[in-house]
Design a protein around this motif. Structure first.
Motif, PDB file in Angstrom:
ATOM      1  N   TYR A 196     -42.888 -11.777   8.458  1.00 45.88           N
ATOM      2  CA  TYR A 196     -42.146 -10.847   6.681  1.00 45.88           C
ATOM      3  C   TYR A 196     -41.713  -9.912   7.111  1.00 45.88           C
ATOM      4  O   TYR A 196     -41.420  -9.862   8.904  1.00 45.88           O
ATOM      5  CB  TYR A 196     -43.849 -10.238   7.190  1.00 45.88           C
ATOM      6  CG  TYR A 196     -44.245  -9.488   7.683  1.00 45.88           C
ATOM      7  CD1 TYR A 196     -43.736  -7.792   7.640  1.00 45.88           C
ATOM      8  CD2 TYR A 196     -44.877  -9.337   9.216  1.00 45.88           C
ATOM      9  CE1 TYR A 196     -44.376  -6.980   8.268  1.00 45.88           C
ATOM     10  CE2 TYR A 196     -45.046  -8.162  10.042  1.00 45.88           C
ATOM     11  CZ  TYR A 196     -44.535  -7.069   9.507  1.00 45.88           C
ATOM     12  OH  TYR A 196     -44.744  -5.511  10.050  1.00 45.88           O
ATOM     13  N   CYS A 253     -40.195  -6.392   7.052  1.00 46.10           N
ATOM     14  CA  CYS A 253     -40.151  -5.247   6.579  1.00 46.10           C
ATOM     15  C   CYS A 253     -39.409  -4.349   5.679  1.00 46.10           C
ATOM     16  O   CYS A 253     -37.941  -4.445   6.429  1.00 46.10           O
ATOM     17  CB  CYS A 253     -40.695  -4.632   7.501  1.00 46.10           C
ATOM     18  SG  CYS A 253     -41.518  -2.441   7.363  1.00 46.10           S
ATOM     19  N   SER A 274     -43.248 -12.497   2.358  1.00 43.43           N
ATOM     20  CA  SER A 274     -43.390 -12.065   2.219  1.00 43.43           C
ATOM     21  C   SER A 274     -42.429 -11.409   3.090  1.00 43.43           C
ATOM     22  O   SER A 274     -41.964 -10.590   3.726  1.00 43.43           O
ATOM     23  CB  SER A 274     -45.048 -11.389   3.031  1.00 43.43           C
ATOM     24  OG  SER A 274     -44.831 -11.087   4.145  1.00 43.43           O
ATOM     25  N   PHE A 320     -42.686  -6.241   3.038  1.00 44.15           N
ATOM     26  CA  PHE A 320     -43.655  -5.565   2.602  1.00 44.15           C
ATOM     27  C   PHE A 320     -42.429  -3.840   2.851  1.00 44.15           C
ATOM     28  O   PHE A 320     -41.054  -4.409   3.317  1.00 44.15           O
ATOM     29  CB  PHE A 320     -44.313  -5.189   3.955  1.00 44.15           C
ATOM     30  CG  PHE A 320     -44.652  -4.007   4.503  1.00 44.15           C
ATOM     31  CD1 PHE A 320     -46.261  -4.489   3.879  1.00 44.15           C
ATOM     32  CD2 PHE A 320     -45.044  -3.196   5.311  1.00 44.15           C
ATOM     33  CE1 PHE A 320     -46.751  -2.336   4.054  1.00 44.15           C
ATOM     34  CE2 PHE A 320     -45.453  -2.123   5.443  1.00 44.15           C
ATOM     35  CZ  PHE A 320     -46.792  -1.703   4.575  1.00 44.15           C
ATOM     36  N   PRO A 372     -44.115 -13.422  -2.087  1.00 44.85           N
ATOM     37  CA  PRO A 372     -45.215 -12.460  -1.992  1.00 44.85           C
ATOM     38  C   PRO A 372     -44.239 -10.762  -1.811  1.00 44.85           C
ATOM     39  O   PRO A 372     -43.978 -10.624  -0.780  1.00 44.85           O
ATOM     40  CB  PRO A 372     -46.043 -12.257  -1.605  1.00 44.85           C
ATOM     41  CG  PRO A 372     -46.388 -13.461  -1.719  1.00 44.85           C
ATOM     42  CD  PRO A 372     -44.817 -14.086  -1.121  1.00 44.85           C
ATOM     43  N   GLU A 373     -45.073 -10.006  -2.622  1.00 46.69           N
ATOM     44  CA  GLU A 373     -43.913  -7.780  -2.366  1.00 46.69           C
ATOM     45  C   GLU A 373     -45.384  -7.232  -2.199  1.00 46.69           C
ATOM     46  O   GLU A 373     -45.850  -7.735  -2.630  1.00 46.69           O
ATOM     47  CB  GLU A 373     -42.826  -7.815  -3.291  1.00 46.69           C
ATOM     48  CG  GLU A 373     -41.565  -9.024  -3.139  1.00 46.69           C
ATOM     49  CD  GLU A 373     -40.348  -8.322  -3.882  1.00 46.69           C
ATOM     50  OE1 GLU A 373     -40.779  -7.676  -5.212  1.00 46.69           O
ATOM     51  OE2 GLU A 373     -40.048  -9.367  -4.092  1.00 46.69           O
ATOM     52  N   GLN A 374     -45.124  -5.986  -1.303  1.00 46.37           N
ATOM     53  CA  GLN A 374     -45.918  -5.092  -1.745  1.00 46.37           C
ATOM     54  C   GLN A 374     -45.518  -3.907  -1.033  1.00 46.37           C
ATOM     55  O   GLN A 374     -44.425  -3.388  -0.567  1.00 46.37           O
ATOM     56  CB  GLN A 374     -46.701  -5.736   0.141  1.00 46.37           C
ATOM     57  CG  GLN A 374     -48.404  -4.788  -0.076  1.00 46.37           C
ATOM     58  CD  GLN A 374     -48.921  -4.656   0.996  1.00 46.37           C
ATOM     59  OE1 GLN A 374     -48.881  -4.867   2.071  1.00 46.37           O
ATOM     60  NE2 GLN A 374     -50.525  -4.662   0.644  1.00 46.37           N
ATOM     61  N   LYS A 375     -46.073  -3.219  -1.788  1.00 45.61           N
ATOM     62  CA  LYS A 375     -44.928  -1.665  -1.600  1.00 45.61           C
ATOM     63  C   LYS A 375     -45.950  -1.190  -0.420  1.00 45.61           C
ATOM     64  O   LYS A 375     -47.563  -1.216  -0.567  1.00 45.61           O
ATOM     65  CB  LYS A 375     -45.849  -0.586  -2.617  1.00 45.61           C
ATOM     66  CG  LYS A 375     -44.458  -0.823  -3.785  1.00 45.61           C
ATOM     67  CD  LYS A 375     -44.849   0.217  -4.750  1.00 45.61           C
ATOM     68  CE  LYS A 375     -44.470  -0.563  -6.057  1.00 45.61           C
ATOM     69  NZ  LYS A 375     -44.604   0.938  -6.975  1.00 45.61           N
ATOM     70  N   ASP A 432     -49.412   0.473  -0.930  1.00 40.82           N
ATOM     71  CA  ASP A 432     -50.571  -0.425  -1.429  1.00 40.82           C
ATOM     72  C   ASP A 432     -51.443  -1.018  -0.161  1.00 40.82           C
ATOM     73  O   ASP A 432     -51.782  -2.003   0.029  1.00 40.82           O
ATOM     74  CB  ASP A 432     -50.291  -1.815  -2.252  1.00 40.82           C
ATOM     75  CG  ASP A 432     -49.320  -1.180  -3.635  1.00 40.82           C
ATOM     76  OD1 ASP A 432     -50.157  -0.210  -3.916  1.00 40.82           O
ATOM     77  OD2 ASP A 432     -49.349  -1.614  -4.263  1.00 40.82           O
ATOM     78  N   TYR A 433     -51.028  -0.779   0.703  1.00 43.42           N
ATOM     79  CA  TYR A 433     -51.353  -1.448   2.273  1.00 43.42           C
ATOM     80  C   TYR A 433     -52.817  -0.055   3.135  1.00 43.42           C
ATOM     81  O   TYR A 433     -52.092   0.428   3.364  1.00 43.42           O
ATOM     82  CB  TYR A 433     -50.112  -1.812   3.206  1.00 43.42           C
ATOM     83  CG  TYR A 433     -50.813  -2.461   4.439  1.00 43.42           C
ATOM     84  CD1 TYR A 433     -52.297  -3.959   4.833  1.00 43.42           C
ATOM     85  CD2 TYR A 433     -50.381  -1.782   6.025  1.00 43.42           C
ATOM     86  CE1 TYR A 433     -52.089  -3.946   6.134  1.00 43.42           C
ATOM     87  CE2 TYR A 433     -50.790  -2.290   6.835  1.00 43.42           C
ATOM     88  CZ  TYR A 433     -51.226  -3.279   7.231  1.00 43.42           C
ATOM     89  OH  TYR A 433     -52.180  -3.912   8.469  1.00 43.42           O
ATOM     90  N   GLU A 434     -53.240  -0.572   2.994  1.00 45.56           N
ATOM     91  CA  GLU A 434     -54.919   0.462   2.764  1.00 45.56           C
ATOM     92  C   GLU A 434     -54.630   0.662   4.383  1.00 45.56           C
ATOM     93  O   GLU A 434     -54.827   2.169   4.555  1.00 45.56           O
ATOM     94  CB  GLU A 434     -55.888  -0.238   2.638  1.00 45.56           C
ATOM     95  CG  GLU A 434     -56.892   1.053   2.470  1.00 45.56           C
ATOM     96  CD  GLU A 434     -58.896   0.725   2.143  1.00 45.56           C
ATOM     97  OE1 GLU A 434     -59.424   0.960   2.398  1.00 45.56           O
ATOM     98  OE2 GLU A 434     -58.496  -0.472   0.976  1.00 45.56           O
TER      99      GLU A 434
END
Length: 162
Positions: A28, A30, A109, A111, A127-130, A133-135
């Protein structure tokens, strides 16, 4: 059937070498500001592995405690970024570029896209994630820093040496 692969890697000068069994060879990108600075680049490519699956073959990397919750490994001789590890985790990330065969780990992905350097990003449909949003990250951060905003500003305000 397992997709596991065994790969080797190391730094530019060869002082640090490792062998790793990668259960799921998917990397991924970062885009967090701390990885940007650690790599001197606009993103850092990582692959997540079990700490127990990494065998350091020569010198171990020097470690830098980049925050209260994580450390980064690098070669003390040539500076190659090699690893990222949440101190309380049985898993860690290895830099894809330090692998002898980085093409064995395709990107899957993105991140921390909220700090992505937009002019350097080529949309690829992954796919993208903030980061927020990563618990697992936000939980660790709150335990270490309270309600302080996650990221570089908090760490530079005196966080990592406390």
């Amino acid at each position: 059937m397992s997709d596991a692969v065994e790969l080797e890697g190391g730094c530019l000068c060869g002082a640090v070498r490792y062998r790793v069994r990668i259960e799921n060879p998917e990397g991924y990108y970062c885009h967090c500001r701390m990885c940007q600075l650690a790599f001197g680049s606009v993103f850092a490519p990582w692959v997540n592995v079990a700490v127990s699956d990494v065998q350091w073959l020569a010198a171990s990397p020097k470690r830098y405690r980049s925050s209260r919750i994580a450390e980064r490994g690098f070669c003390a001789e040539c500076g190659t970024p090699l690893s990222f590890h949440f101190i309380d985790s049985p898993r860690m990330d290895l830099s894809v570029g330090s692998l002898d065969e980085p093409a064995q780990v395709p990107p899957t992905s993105h991140f921390a896209v909220e700090t992505r350097v937009a002019p350097w990003h080529v949309p690829d449909g992954l796919p993208e994630q903030k980061a927020s949003d990563y618990e697992a990250l936000t939980t660790r951060w709150r335990q270490a820093y309270g309600e302080a905003e996650p990221g570089l500003a908090t760490v530079r305000a005196g966080a990592s040496s406390d």
